[in-house]
Write a protein that holds these residues in place. Sequence first.
Motif: not given
Length: 440
Positions: A213-226, A259-262, A272-279, A281-284
């Motif tokens: 449960x507490x690990x569910x507090x972690x948010x997503x990033x396509x370039x994470x720090x963990x 790919x970004x869209x995938x 149920x969210x749209x990722x807007x991380x830096x990767x 946004x620039x379609x890295x």
Amino acid sequence: MRETETAAERINCTANTMAGILEKFQSLGKGNGVRALKDMSHGLTVIRAVPYVYTVCRKKSACDYCLHRKEKLLRCSQCKVARYCNAHCQREAWQSHKRECKCLRSTLPNVPTDSVRLVGKIIFKMLQNPDATSEELYTISDLQSHIKEASEEVQDGLRHLATALQLYLKEEIQDISQLPPGFQAIEYFGKVTCNSFTISDGEMQDVGVGLYPSMSLLNHSCDPNCVIVFEGTCLLLRTVKEIPKGEELTISYIDVKMPTQGRRDQLQRQYSFTCDCHRCLIRDKDEDMLAGDADTSREVERSVSRLEELLSQNKAEEALNLCKTLMNRYYLPDKNIHQLKVLDCAMDACINLGLWEEALQFGLQTLEPYSLYYSNYHPVRAVQLMKVGKLQNYQGLFTEATKTLMQAFDIMKVTHGRDHNQTQQLAELLNDCEANMRGM
């Protein structure tokens, strides 16, 4: 700064491990999140968490208790569904298995889905100890289901699961009064869909599903720090970047090798969210991932699910023949993600067939694309390097193997930690390889 933690800094796999390390906060645009209460270097185990509940993946040959993969497992003499390494694992599992055992027996020859078994275990745990809480920042009741944001198709699927759960539980739960107070099946299936973690073994193969449960507090990033890795059922949250005090800790919810869209489509569909991380946004790396002719790429993509199905059915020779047909018929650069999947399947098929030289050639072709898509410190890249290094060592290519295994070790000591079983196995393999090289 230091690369890895000292023994004194290592946190045991017990409850109440977040005090003074992390805090829950409102992350801008993301709802709840977790941020650091002190500076953290990369290569630290921030948290070791035990699951609230977990279950083995039903199509995997793994122990229901420890999740260790084995070809031969002992079946529960009553339900014939649960399987164990030995009598010890079976005894240890009995307290949590005995109620589901009756439910499993009642559904034979059908076996419930992983999510039905998992929600069943949640119910039995809540009934057994309704006041228990092993999570300091978040509890099972705090988990979000995001049902209102889900599509009608997803909601319909959750309703089907709720019906399946009712049939599964009929031997133990005859009417609604026997359920935990306020329990709603659809709500909990939504929680499981959005918050469960796929438990993987040392080779990053899926073996189970669990709720932490507490690990569910972690948010997503396509370039994470963990990153998250596992030791048995124990979840390890590891830093792969330096994290200053006050910065949010993030993980990737999905495989970033798409790919970004995938990535965005999968995150929207499941979370149920749209990722807007830096990767995003620039379609890295999108251009690299779909390199080559677009029509050819789509043709190969359509064959990948068939390849994975053949391997899951232990039809390695048929899978290898299909891989070779695809590679001979279509040309795509190795960095194309669909071509890369074919190379991965070809390597695995060759390993299963004992074709070590061919397996190595396919494996070597994957290393450059893996370094492109799993850059910096990523456990998937470490495991891939280890597999290729094993093949090199087995064939007496000790110099090449030492170089490859050292690359794997440099990553794994950060992603897994020096004390992780997988890192220790890698260190032993590296020592053997270096000894063989000296004896040449």
